[in-house]
Design a protein around this motif. Structure first.
Motif, mmCIF file in Angstrom:
data_model
loop_
_atom_site.group_PDB
_atom_site.id
_atom_site.type_symbol
_atom_site.label_atom_id
_atom_site.label_comp_id
_atom_site.label_asym_id
_atom_site.label_seq_id
_atom_site.Cartn_x
_atom_site.Cartn_y
_atom_site.Cartn_z
ATOM 1 N N GLU A 46 42.957 -12.901 47.925
ATOM 2 C CA GLU A 46 44.052 -12.704 48.857
ATOM 3 C C GLU A 46 44.123 -13.828 49.871
ATOM 4 N N PHE A 47 45.314 -14.034 50.354
ATOM 5 C CA PHE A 47 45.580 -15.041 51.372
ATOM 6 C C PHE A 47 44.983 -14.608 52.703
ATOM 7 N N ALA A 106 53.903 -21.014 50.559
ATOM 8 C CA ALA A 106 53.714 -21.205 49.116
ATOM 9 C C ALA A 106 52.676 -20.235 48.573
ATOM 10 N N PRO A 107 52.853 -19.778 47.352
ATOM 11 C CA PRO A 107 51.856 -18.894 46.735
ATOM 12 C C PRO A 107 50.598 -19.664 46.390
ATOM 13 N N SER A 108 49.549 -18.931 46.087
ATOM 14 C CA SER A 108 48.253 -19.577 45.852
ATOM 15 C C SER A 108 48.285 -20.530 44.665
ATOM 16 N N ASP A 109 49.143 -20.257 43.683
ATOM 17 C CA ASP A 109 49.159 -21.136 42.510
ATOM 18 C C ASP A 109 49.833 -22.471 42.796
ATOM 19 N N TYR A 111 48.692 -24.384 45.149
ATOM 20 C CA TYR A 111 47.623 -25.233 45.681
ATOM 21 C C TYR A 111 46.957 -26.010 44.546
#
Length: 124
Positions: A46-47, A106-109, A111
């Motif tokens: 999770e963020f 931005a979503p984790s993907d 990065y």
């Protein structure tokens, strides 16, 4: 290529503080939005927090807002996560991630690079 190395994790009691660091290699650190994520046992990643590459905008998960602070030192190629008033539910492996010029939303993907993680354990 950017390599990320987290440090600063450990075992603490509820209410204590910790400061995580994430040191990045490479000469373009300032062009990367830096995020902290965490993964507790049996749960999805999770963020936690993010700081933008340009004007230093920050954004936090509701669960840590008011307790955690993300900051960066571009001269040292390092991003920090100051964690205060730690709770048992903050126990997780904490990862830093770098995304070249991505939005703080931005979503984790999005990065590009991820560290190996550092364990934070909070005893109740």
């Amino acid at each position: 290529q950017v390599q990320l190395v987290e440090s600063g994790g450990g075992l603490v009691q509820a209410g204590d503080s910790l400061r995580l660091s994430c040191a990045a290699s490479g000469r373009t650190f300032s062009r990367y939005t830096m995020g902290w994520f965490r993964q507790a046992p049996g749960k999805e990643r999770e963020f936690v927090a993010v700081i933008s590459w340009n004007i230093g905008d920050t954004y936090y998960a509701d669960s840590v807002k008011g307790r955690f602070t993300i900051s960066r030192d571009n001269a040292k190629n390092t991003v920090y996560l100051q964690m205060n008033s730690l709770k048992f539910e903050d126990t997780a492996v904490y990862y830093c991630a770098a995304g070249r010029m991505v939005s703080v939303f931005a979503p984790s993907d999005a990065y590009d690079y991820w560290g190996q993680g550092t364990q934070v354990t909070v005893s109740s």
